[in-house]
Structures are given as structure tokens and as C-alpha cells.
Design a protein around this motif. Structure first.
Motif, PDB file in Angstrom:
ATOM      1  N   ASP A  94      -6.807   4.768   3.136  1.00 23.39           N
ATOM      2  CA  ASP A  94      -5.547   4.480   3.834  1.00 23.39           C
ATOM      3  C   ASP A  94      -5.793   4.149   5.299  1.00 23.39           C
ATOM      4  OD1 ASP A  94      -4.463   5.176   1.427  1.00 23.39           O
ATOM      5  OD2 ASP A  94      -2.929   6.505   2.246  1.00 23.39           O
ATOM      6  N   THR A  95      -6.687   4.897   5.934  1.00 22.60           N
ATOM      7  CA  THR A  95      -6.973   4.661   7.347  1.00 22.60           C
ATOM      8  C   THR A  95      -7.602   3.292   7.550  1.00 22.60           C
ATOM      9  OG1 THR A  95      -7.319   7.032   7.619  1.00 22.60           O
ATOM     10  CG2 THR A  95      -8.119   5.604   9.370  1.00 22.60           C
TER      11      THR A  95
ATOM     12  N   VAL B 172       1.119   5.519   4.847  1.00 23.35           N
ATOM     13  CA  VAL B 172      -0.258   5.750   5.263  1.00 23.35           C
ATOM     14  C   VAL B 172      -0.508   7.249   5.400  1.00 23.35           C
ATOM     15  CG1 VAL B 172      -1.970   5.347   7.072  1.00 23.35           C
ATOM     16  CG2 VAL B 172      -0.366   3.545   6.456  1.00 23.35           C
ATOM     17  N   ARG B 173      -1.619   7.701   4.849  1.00 23.33           N
ATOM     18  CA  ARG B 173      -2.094   9.076   5.045  1.00 23.33           C
ATOM     19  C   ARG B 173      -3.436   8.992   5.758  1.00 23.33           C
ATOM     20  NH1 ARG B 173      -2.533  12.129  -0.394  1.00 23.33           N
ATOM     21  NH2 ARG B 173      -3.278  13.699   1.086  1.00 23.33           N
TER      22      ARG B 173
ATOM     23  N   HIS C  50       0.805  -1.224   0.000  1.00 24.39           N
ATOM     24  CA  HIS C  50       0.000   0.000   0.000  1.00 24.39           C
ATOM     25  C   HIS C  50       0.835   1.270   0.000  1.00 24.39           C
ATOM     26  CE1 HIS C  50      -3.819   2.111   0.583  1.00 24.39           C
ATOM     27  NE2 HIS C  50      -3.166   2.927   1.394  1.00 24.39           N
TER      28      HIS C  50
ATOM     29  N   THR D 100      -7.216   0.672   5.653  1.00 21.94           N
ATOM     30  CA  THR D 100      -6.151  -0.315   5.460  1.00 21.94           C
ATOM     31  C   THR D 100      -5.254  -0.396   6.686  1.00 21.94           C
ATOM     32  OG1 THR D 100      -6.164   0.175   3.091  1.00 21.94           O
ATOM     33  CG2 THR D 100      -4.264  -1.013   3.950  1.00 21.94           C
ATOM     34  N   TYR D 101      -4.938   0.753   7.250  1.00 19.85           N
ATOM     35  CA  TYR D 101      -4.093   0.767   8.444  1.00 19.85           C
ATOM     36  C   TYR D 101      -4.769   0.067   9.619  1.00 19.85           C
ATOM     37  CZ  TYR D 101      -2.659   2.487  12.950  1.00 19.85           C
ATOM     38  OH  TYR D 101      -2.317   2.548  14.269  1.00 19.85           O
TER      39      TYR D 101
END
Length: 539
Positions: free
Chosen positions: A112-113, A105-106, A102, A115-116
Motif C-alpha cells: 500500500d505504501t 491506504v494502510r 486500490h 502504491t501511495y
């Protein structure tokens, strides 16, 4: 020398990370295992070339801790080896998986969040499995000595603490990094008050929970997380990151020996809620950024509209002055024809009038668009154009001081600078005829910003007695207000000295091209002070 500096930096990273990791490991409970979250945050935020130093720092801290436990309490050597080398994989492997699949992370991007959050929960379960495996080989005597819970219950505590820490620490350190980089400018006056109030509420509430009846303890612990949603609504994911750690620490402070299982249950529910609130905070932050970008675009469009309106107004006044002068010339010619006697005299008068009109039109055309400007550039147009001819005919010395390269400016801005210099000189001559007209022009570029041009026209004389009466000059009739409109069309301004003998103009080029990438005027523009006192450029 470069290799040595890199090694020193790497060793510094290892030492700082190792000390912070060891300190958190000594002072945080298993149900809030902050070292695990610190590990994931370090590997996610650091570039892969620095990962070996992070591994070295954690190995150093873990080996000191495990050897102390071995010699002090009889933990097995197998546990020492496993507990020193294996736990680092709980942060290294998920971080590598995240970067390879990925990227960075942003947290202001909801995808992105999300996925995190998945990676953080996976890393928590993975780390809990490693910790449970290490605990299983610590030695049976050790478990009896410390009255350790059964492995399934221990695994539950490990999962709770690891998942909570993984959700807390990476967003917290990312928000801290952003704050140290540029956040000082983004902090509003009420933010500090809100954070202090929320933290005080949580800490006081956690202390009071130790005295309330056991039947109200669960509800009270859940109430500790009420400010989390409020801060998220106001400050997005950064507010969530700051308050999650405060809420979880307050929950640990409310621990009571008669309700430990209740604490684990509340923290498990809170962890699941924090994952959802973090996603909500990411959505709120994205929405605020989009709203800010739209507002900036609206302001940019409004600025463009004002500039075009100002420019159109100035051009209209130019045209109106020209038409008015032509009307007066035609009326004068008509009057001469009416007053003339014979045809020869009429023809002669008409020819003289038309000659004057052609000369005036040619001069007016040069004022609007001098041929020298296109052929030789702004420097030659000022030095040898209509302005120089006007001052020479009035027996006025012309002192020119040009600093910079006018060719770097657009043709439109060069034209406006020329017209401003001519019209400003004509305005100064209305108040009297000086011995010298000094023109100072400085051209440059703001650091990481647009080009600018600072123009100053000054009327000078040795003393008041040497001033001569004002003379009538040919101009387009621009007033000081008209000149200001022209300067405003380039995001600039004009200032006139109180005695009316100096006019200063500041013009910028390059604002408003893209509201999302163009530098802000308040940050990029040089703070020239357009005042009547001494200036900071020649003249």
C-alpha cells in the motif's frame, strides 16, 4: 432534521478545510507547497460523499485569494477562473484513482505504501502542471512586475514543492488520526523526549546554517535529515511522517539568497530519500506488528499451558483424595474382618462396610458430577444437590442468592462452579459449624468481553456463642490452594477472608481463543476486588 444535520456537518468540513487551506497557502513557499499535500490528504482520508464539501471549501479559499490578486495586482480574469477551479483536480483525480484501483491506504502494509508513493509523485507532477498552466495565463505584465522566473524553472519549483508536500501530509494526518483514536495508549515514555530532541536538533541546525560558509551549506542541509532515519528505525512510518515535516520546514528556514538553487537540489534529493525511508518505515512497522502478534500468541499459548497444568494438578489432587479415602475404607474393612469372630459376624461386617463404600462412592460421584447438573442445570444442582443435603444433615440453614443465567456458561464452567461451592462450604465447616451458609453467585458478561461468574460462600452466625464445633463432612479433600488452581484455570482467582469465614472466587470464560482478536484481560475484565471487606455483589 437528519438532512439538516448532514448539511451542517458538511458546511463545517468545508469551512475548516477552507480556512486551513488558505492559511497554509499564505504562509508556505512554493518549494514546500503544503496546501497541495493537504488537498491530497483530505481527499484520500475523507469518504467520497464528503468530497463536494471539500471542493466547496477549496473553491471558497481559492476564489478569495485569486480575486485579491486580481484586484490588487492586475492578474487576468482567465487566471482567476483557472486558478480557482483547476488546482482542485490535482488532489481529486489522484485520490479517485487510488480509491477505485486500490482502496484505502494502510501505511503499515508495504505494498500500500509503495502504491501511495507512486500516486503521490504522480499527483505532484499533475498539480505542478496545472499550476504552471495557470501561471502562463496570469498576464505578461504581472510576470515582469514580480520578476517571476521562466516557466521551466517555475515548473521545477512547483514539482519540488508539490511532490514533497504530497509525501508529507497524508502520512502525517493518518498518523495524527490514529494517535487521536488510540495512540495515547501506545506512546512510550521516551517517545516525547526523542521527538523533542530531534526537533530541537533540526531547528537549531537550520538557524546555524544561515551563518556557516557557503562551501559547507550543502553538507549542512543534508545533515538536517539525519534524525529522520533514526526516528524511522524506532517508530516506523509514524515516526517518518512526524519528522518529514519538521525536516522540510527546517530546510526552508535555512534558505539564503545566495544559495537558492542549492536548496532546491537538496530538497529534490531529500524528497527521493523520504519516499524510500517511508517504505522502510512501513516495513519496520509491519515487522513490529508481526513480532507483537507472535509475542501475543506465545503468551496466549503459555497461558493455555498454565491453565491446563493448573486444571490437571487440581484433578490429580481430587483423584488422590478419592483413592486415599478408598484405601482407608479398605484398610478399615480388612481390620474388621480380622477382628471378627465367626463367619456370620464377618459377613455382616463386610456387608456393612461395602454398603458404606457404595454410599461414599455415590456421594463422591455426585460431588464430581451431580446428576441434577445435567438434568436440571446449575441452579437446581445448588438448591437440591449434595451441598443442600450436606447442610441439611448438619442442621445449617442454606441461603442462596443467584443472579444471572447459568445456562449461558459452558458445562465445564458450571461443573467447576458447583465443585467450588461444595468444597468451599466444606472448608468453612472445618473451622466451626455456623447457623447459616450463604451462597451468592452473580453471572454476567464484560462489555465487549467474556462471560464471568463471581461466587461467594459465607459462614454466618448471630454471635460467637452460637457457633458449634466443627463436623466431619464428606468431600474430595480440596484445600484452598486446590480451589485457587481451579479458579486460575478459568483466568480467575480466589480470596479467603482473614477470619476464614468467607471464600470468594472469580472465574472468566472466553479468554485465549485467538490472540489476535480476543480482548485483553487488562482491558476487558471487570476489576472485581477479591478482598475480605464488603463486596459489590449480593452476600
Amino acid at each position: 432534521m437528519r438532512g439538516l444535520s448532514i448539511n451542517v456537518k458538511g458546511l463545517g468540513i468545508a469551512v475548516v478545510y477552507g480556512l486551513l487551506f488558505f492559511t497554509l497557502k499564505q504562509h508556505t513557499p512554493l518549494t514546500l507547497n503544503l496546501p497541495i499535500g493537504l488537498r491530497l490528504a483530505a481527499f484520500m482520508m475523507a469518504p467520497p460523499r464528503q468530497w463536494p464539501w471539500l471542493v466547496l471549501g477549496e473553491f471558497s479559499a481559492a476564489s478569495y485569494w485569486t480575486l485579491s490578486a486580481h484586484f490588487g495586482h492586475g492578474f487576468s480574469w482567465a487566471w482567476v477562473a483557472a486558478a480557482t477551479m483547476l488546482p482542485v483536480l490535482g488532489g481529486l483525480f489522484p485520490a479517485a484513482l487510488m480509491k477505485n484501483t486500490h482502496g484505502d491506504v494502510r501505511f503499515d502494509v508495504p505494498l500500500d505504501t509503495a502504491t501511495y508513493v507512486g500516486i503521490a509523485l504522480f499527483a505532484g507532477v499533475f498539480s505542478a502542471g496545472i499550476s504552471t498552466f495557470c501561471a502562463s495565463i496570469a498576464g505578461a505584465g504581472v510576470h515582469v512586475q514580480f520578476d517571476s522566473p521562466a516557466l521551466p524553472q517555475m515548473f521545477t519549483e512547483f514539482v519540488t514543492g508539490a511532490c514533497t508536500a504530497n509525501l508529507i501530509m497524508p502520512p502525517l494526518f493518518t498518523a495524527l488520526r490514529d494517535f487521536l483514536a488510540s495512540g495515547y495508549k501506545q506512546v512510550r515514555e521516551g517517545d516525547v523526549t526523542v521527538y523533542i530532541g530531534a526537533a530541537s536538533y533540526i531547528i537549531v541546525g537550520s538557524l546555524l546554517l544561515k551563518a556557516i560558509p557557503i562551501s559547507f551549506l550543502t553538507i549542512g542541509r543534508c545533515g538536517l535529515f539525519a534524525p529522520l532515519l533514526l526516528i524511522t528505525l524506532f517508530r516506523g512510518w509514524r515516526g517518518t511522517a512526524a519528522m518529514m515535516v519538521v525536516c522540510c520546514v527546517a530546510l526552508q528556514l535555512s534558505e539564503r539568497g545566495d544559495a537558492k538553487s542549492d536548496l532546491l537540489g537538496v530538497q529534490n534529493v531529500a524528497t527521493a530519500a523520504m519516499a524510500g525511508i517511508l517504505l522502510v518505515g512501513s516495513l519496520i512497522t509491519q515487522h513490529k506488528q508481526q513480532s507483537a502478534a507472535q509475542q501475543l500468541q506465545i503468551e496466549s499459548l503459555a497461558s493455555k499451558l498454565r491453565r491446563h497444568s493448573s486444571r490437571a494438578e487440581a484433578q490429580f489432587r481430587h483423584s488422590a483424595g478419592l483413592v486415599d479415602r478408598l484405601h482407608r475404607a479398605v484398610d478399615e474393612a480388612d481390620q474388621r474382618i480380622r477382628n471378627a469372630g465367626d463367619r456370620e459376624a464377618i459377613t455382616q461386617s463386610w456387608w456393612s462396610t461395602m454398603k458404606t463404600l457404595r454410599r461414599d462412592l455415590r456421594n463422591l460421584g455426585d460431588m464430581f458430577h451431580p446428576r441434577l447438573l445435567e438434568e436440571k442445570g446449575l441452579r437446581a444442582a445448588i438448591a437440591s444437590g449434595p451441598l443442600a443435603h450436606l447442610l441439611m444433615n448438619c442442621n445449617i440453614e442454606f441461603d442462596r442468592r443467584l443472579d444471572g443465567r447459568p445456562s449461558l456458561l459452558s458445562q465445564e464452567m458450571q461443573m467447576s462452579l458447583y465443585r467450588l461451592s461444595y468444597e468451599a462450604a466444606c472448608l468453612l465447616l472445618k473451622g466451626g459449624t455456623p447457623e447459616t451458609i450463604r451462597l451468592a453467585l452473580r453471572i454476567g458478561r464484560v462489555p465487549q468481553g467474556p462471560m464471568y461468574a463471581a461466587l461467594r460462600i459465607t459462614a454466618l452466625a448471630a454471635n460467637e456463642d452460637t457457633w458449634r464445633p466443627s463436623v466431619s463432612v464428606l468431600s474430595t479433600g480440596l484445600s484452598l490452594e486446590d480451589i485457587s488452581l481451579v479458579a486460575e484455570s478459568f483466568d480467575g482467582g480466589v480470596d479467603c477472608a482473614k477470619n476464614g469465614r468467607r471464600i470468594t472466587a472469580l472465574l472468566f470464560e472466553g479468554f485465549g481463543s485467538d490472540p489476535l482478536t480476543a480482548p485483553q484481560k487488562s482491558e476487558a475484565a471487570p476489576q472485581f476486588q477479591l478482598r475480605s471487606g464488603p463486596s459489590n455483589f449480593a452476600g
